[in-house]
Design an enzyme around this catalytic site. Structure first.
Site, PDB file in Angstrom:
ATOM      1  N   ASP A 329     102.591 -30.835  48.538  1.00  0.00           N
ATOM      2  CA  ASP A 329     101.413 -31.266  47.801  1.00  0.00           C
ATOM      3  C   ASP A 329     100.478 -30.071  47.564  1.00  0.00           C
ATOM      4  O   ASP A 329     100.221 -29.283  48.474  1.00  0.00           O
ATOM      5  CB  ASP A 329     100.698 -32.352  48.617  1.00  0.00           C
ATOM      6  CG  ASP A 329      99.444 -32.864  47.941  1.00  0.00           C
ATOM      7  OD1 ASP A 329      99.560 -33.446  46.851  1.00  0.00           O
ATOM      8  OD2 ASP A 329      98.352 -32.685  48.523  1.00  0.00           O
ATOM      9  N   GLU A 366     104.440 -28.696  44.212  1.00  0.00           N
ATOM     10  CA  GLU A 366     103.498 -29.174  43.194  1.00  0.00           C
ATOM     11  C   GLU A 366     102.649 -27.947  42.854  1.00  0.00           C
ATOM     12  O   GLU A 366     101.788 -27.553  43.640  1.00  0.00           O
ATOM     13  CB  GLU A 366     102.634 -30.308  43.725  1.00  0.00           C
ATOM     14  CG  GLU A 366     101.689 -30.858  42.663  1.00  0.00           C
ATOM     15  CD  GLU A 366     100.741 -31.912  43.201  1.00  0.00           C
ATOM     16  OE1 GLU A 366     100.459 -32.883  42.472  1.00  0.00           O
ATOM     17  OE2 GLU A 366     100.254 -31.760  44.340  1.00  0.00           O
TER      18      GLU A 366
END
Length: 676
Positions: A329, A366
Site C-alpha cells: 500500500d 501501489e
C-alpha cells in the site's frame, strides 16, 4: 527471576525453560515487560540493554503467555519524544493479539502536547501473545507471472454473505479456503487470491464516533499478527494450506507507509510510546508528523530498525504464515529517503530485492502516495510489479466512448510499454485492473455517473471524483459494457486483476470508498449472482491460459519477427488497413483491431504457435475485415455463450460495445504482402 536474555531476535521467542523478550528503543530510559497471568499484571524491568535493544529472559512461561510493554522516557513532543508508561504497548513483533483493537479515550497518550495522559490504558488494550516460531514446509503453487490471474478480495467481505459457505466459517480465514470459494475461484481461472490487509488493525476514533468501523483494515498496529476478527495465526495457515492444495497462491496487502496511531492527537498503542522519534518521520523539530499518506503519520522507512521491522515482518508472513507475495500500500513512501525524496534505490526497496526469502515471492507496488513527487508509476525496480491506474482509466474511457481514446487503449493492451519497458523489466510489470477495492465496482462503473458516499459520513467529499463512469440506461447495455471491459482485461499484456464480485454483478450502491462499510455495502452480495457473466470471465481466463501469445514476458513493439518475417504487433482499422498517423488522431475512432504474435525479440516457440486477432468496438455495429489466414472465433462478448467455431468469411460483424477474439495457427513464414 528475570535473566539478561538475548538481544539478537526481536519480539517474544519461546525457548528451553522460558521466553526471551527483546525490544528496540534508542531513546527509552527504562522498559517494563508486563505479563498477564490470571488476570493480574506483573511488571518486570528488562534487565539488560545491548546497543538499542532492551532484553530479558523470563523462565517458567511459554507460548500463549499474554504480555505488553510500558516504556519510560521523556515526555518532550517538541523533541519528538512521547513516552508515557501509563500506556500499555503492543510489541511491534507480536505474532498474535488477544483480541481486536478499538479506539478508547484511555488510549490517548497525551493531553495536547502539554502533558501526558496518565490514565492506565491496560483495561482497554488487547495483549500481545507469545507464539511458537513455526516454519512449516509450504507446498506452494509457484505460478509463473505470465500465467497469473489475480482476484482481489476482502478477507471477510468475500464470504460473509455466501449461502454455501458453512455459517461458522463465513467472514473468517477458514471460509476463504472453503469448498464453494475454491470452486468459484477455479471456475474463474484465478491463480492468486490477493487479500486486503490481514494484519491486526485498529478501529480509529474518527470512524467509531460516527458508528462505523475500519472495514478495509488500512490502520495497522500489529504488523506480524493476523487480524483476530478473522481468526488467529493457525486459522490463517489452514487457509493458506487449503488454497495451496487447490493450486491458488495467497497474496496479502501490507501497509508499511503508516500506522494506526495516526497524527499527534492519535492514541499511543505501540511504536509512538516505544520510540516515536525513530519509528516516524517528524517535522517542526519533532512535534509534528510528516504526512505523505493522508493518515496522520508516515513510517520512517529510512531508519535501520524500521527497515528491519519491515523485512523481518515480510519474512514472517512468507515463512511462518505461508503467503506467496505482497501488495504494498502507498509503496512510494517505502522508497523515500531521510530527506523525503523517492528513489528506486532506496534502502528498504533494495533490502527487499536482495533478501533471499523475499526476492522469490511476488511483489506488487501501489506506486504512489500523496506527498510531493509521490506518483511513481513505472519507477519501481525489478522484481516489483505495479498497479497500473493508467490502464484502469484508459480502458474505462475507451468503453465510455470518450473522444480520441484509440491510442490510449492500444498502449494499455500492449502492456503499457512506454511506462514499463526499461531496465530489463518484463511485460508482467503492469498489474492491469479495471476496478479495485478503492473505487467503483464494475457494476457501479456502468450504473453511476457520480459517487454516492453519503454512508461514510463525510458529506460525499471522500473518494475519487474522476471515475470515468456512466449510468447506462438499461440492463442490456450495462451487461455488454461489463463483458467488454473484462474481455479487454483478459487479452491485454501484463497481469490481470479482477475485483471480487465484479464477475457476479456486485454493487456498492455507488459508494466508491467503502473503507468503513462493514455491512451490505462493502460485502460481496451473492444473492442473484450473474452466473452468465461469471461463466464468461472463466471462459476468457481459460482462453488466456491456453494461448501464451496473450501473456508474453517480452514487450511487443511492432518489430519484425525473425521466425516468419511478420511484425509481432499489427494494428488495424475495421477496413483491414493499418492506421495512418491521422487515423490514430481521429477523435471519433471507436473501433481498434490488433493482431498479436510472439514477441520479435523472444525465442522461437515461447509464445506458442498461434496468432490472435482482437477487435474492440466501442462504437456502433461494424463489419471488420480479418487479416489473411484461416481464423477461428474464440469468443464474442456480445454473445457470451457463442461457441468457438471456424470463421470462413473474410469479414466479421461486430456488435456495439463488444470484443471479438480470433486465433489461427502460425504454420510458417508468410510474406509481408500476403499478410496485408
Amino acid at each position: 527471576m528475570i535473566r539478561p536474555g538475548d538481544p539478537r531476535i526481536l519480539g517474544a521467542t519461546p525457548g528451553e525453560g522460558g521466553v526471551n523478550f527483546a525490544l528496540f528503543s534508542a531513546h527509552a530510559e527504562r522498559v517494563e515487560l508486563c505479563l498477564f497471568r490470571g488476570g493480574e499484571e506483573e511488571r518486570h524491568t528488562l534487565p539488560d540493554r545491548t546497543g538499542d535493544i532492551w532484553h530479558g529472559f523470563v523462565p517458567g512461561i511459554g507460548a500463549g503467555t499474554a504480555y505488553g510493554y510500558r516504556v519510560h522516557g521523556p515526555w518532550a513532543p517538541d523533541l519528538g519524544h512521547r513516552f508515557n508508561p501509563a500506556k500499555l504497548l503492543i510489541d511491534p513483533y507480536a505474532r498474535a493479539l488477544s483480541g481486536p483493537l478499538r479506539w478508547d479515550p484511555m488510549m490517548q497518550g497525551g493531553i495536547g502536547i502539554s502533558r501526558p495522559d496518565m490514565l492506565d490504558s491496560a483495561p482497554v488494550m488487547p495483549r500481545s501473545l507469545v507464539c511458537h516460531t513455526e516454519r512449516p514446509l509450504w507446498h506452494r503453487p509457484d505460478t509463473p507471472l505470465a500465467r497469473t490471474v489475480i482476484y482481489e478480495a476482502h478477507p471477510k467481505g468475500l464470504t460473509v454473505c455466501h449461502p454455501e459457505v458453512p455459517e461458522d466459517l463465513r467472514g473468517r480465514y477458514d471460509g476463504l479456503a472453503s469448498e464453494p470459494i475454491i470452486a468459484h475461484l477455479k471456475a474463474l481461472g484465478v491463480t492468486a487470491l490477493e487479500l486486503l490487509p490481514c494484519a491486526a488493525f485498529i478501529d480509529d476514533r474518527f470512524l467509531m464516533e460516527k458508528g462505523l468501523t475500519n472495514y478495509w483494515g488500512y490502520q495497522p498496529v500489529g504488523f506480524f499478527a493476523p487480524e483476530p476478527r478473522y481468526g488467529g495465526p493457525e486459522a490463517f495457515r489452514r487457509m493458506v494450506r487449503g488454497l495451496h492444495a487447490a493450486g491458488i497462491e495467497v497474496l496479502v496487502d501490507v501497509v508499511f507507509n503508516h500506522s494506526g496511531e495516526g497524527g499527534a492527537p492519535g492514541p499511543t498503542l505501540s511504536m509512538r510510546g516505544i520510540d516515536n522519534a525513530c519509528y516516524y518521520r517528524l517535522a517542526e523539530g519533532g512535534r509534528a508528523y510528516v504526512n505523505v499518506t493522508g493518515t496522520g503519520n508516515t513510517l520512517n522507512c529510512a531508519h535501520p530498525y524500521v527497515l528491519r521491522l519491515v523485512t523481518d515482518c515480510l519474512r514472517h508472513w512468507v515463512e511462518e504464515l505461508g503467503v506467496d507475495g505482497f501488495r504494498f500500500d502507498l509503496a512510494a513512501t517505502m522508497g523515500r529517503d531521510a530527506t523525503g525524496s523517492f528513489s528506486p534505490e532506496a534502502a528498504l526497496l533494495s533490502a527487499i530485492r536482495q533478501d533471499p526469502v523475499l526476492r522469490g515471492v511476488k511483489l506488487i507496488a501501489e506506486p504512489w502516495d500523496i506527498g510531493a513527487g509521490g506518483y511513481q508509476l513505472g519507477n519501481f525496480p525489478w522484481p516489483f510489479m505495479e498497479w497500473n491506474d493508467r490502464y484502469r482509466d484508459g480502458v474505462r474511457r475507451f468503453w465510455r466512448r470518450d473522444r480520441g481514446q484509440m491510442p490510449e487503449l492500444a498502449r494499455r493492451i500492449a502492456g503499457s510499454a512506454e511506462i514499463f519497458d526499461r531496465d530489463g523489466r518484463s511485460a508482467m510489470a503492469s498489474v492491469n485492473f479495471v476496478t479495485a477495492h478503492d473505487g467503483f465496482t464494475l457494476h457501479d462503473v456502468v450504473s453511476y455517473t457520480e459517487k454516492n458516499n453519503a454512508a461514510n459520513g463525510e458529506g460525499n467529499r471522500d473518494g475519487h471524483n474522476a471515475n470515468h463512469s456512466e449510468a447506462l440506461p438499461d440492463p442490456v447495455s450495462k451487461a455488454a459494457r461489463k463483458r467488454a471491459m473484462l474481455a479487454t482485461l483478459m487479452i491485454s499484456q501484463g497481469v490481470p486483476m479482477i475485483l471480487a464480485g465484479d464477475e457476479i454483478g456486485n454493487s456498492q450502491a455507488g459508494n466508491n470508498n467503502a473503507y468503513a462499510q462493514d455491512n451490505i455495502i462493502g460485502w460481496v452480495n451473492w444473492t442473484g449472482a450473474d452466473v452468465e457473466l461469471a461463466a464468461f470471465v472463466g471462459r476468457m481466463a481459460a482462453i488466456r491460459h491456453a494461448h501464451p501469445v496473450l501473456h508474453q514476458r517480452r514487450f511487443l513493439h511492432s518489430k519484425i519477427r525473425h521466425q516468419d518475417g511478420i511484425r509481432d504487433l499489427i494494428w488495424r482499422l475495421p477496413s483491414g488497413a493499418e492506421p495512418s498517423a491521422q487515423d490514430w488522431l481521429d477523435p471519433e475512432a471507436r473501433c481498434l483491431c490488433v493482431e498479436i504474435r510472439g514477441a520479435a525479440e523472444g525465442p522461437q516457440g515461447e509464445a506458442g504457435s498461434t496468432a490472435v486477432f482482437v477487435i474492440c468496438n466501442a462504437g456502433p455495429m461494424v463489419d471488420v475485415r480479418l487479416p489473411e489466414g484461416r481464423w477461428r472465433l474464440l469468443a464474442d462478448s456480445a454473445h457470451p455463450t457463442r461457441p468457438e467455431a471456424d470463421h470462413a468469411a473474410v469479414t466479421s460483424c461486430v456488435a456495439a460495445q463488444s470484443v471479438q477474439l480470433f486465433a489461427r495457427p502460425i504454420t510458417g513464414p508468410i510474406s509481408q504482402q500476403e499478410h496485408i
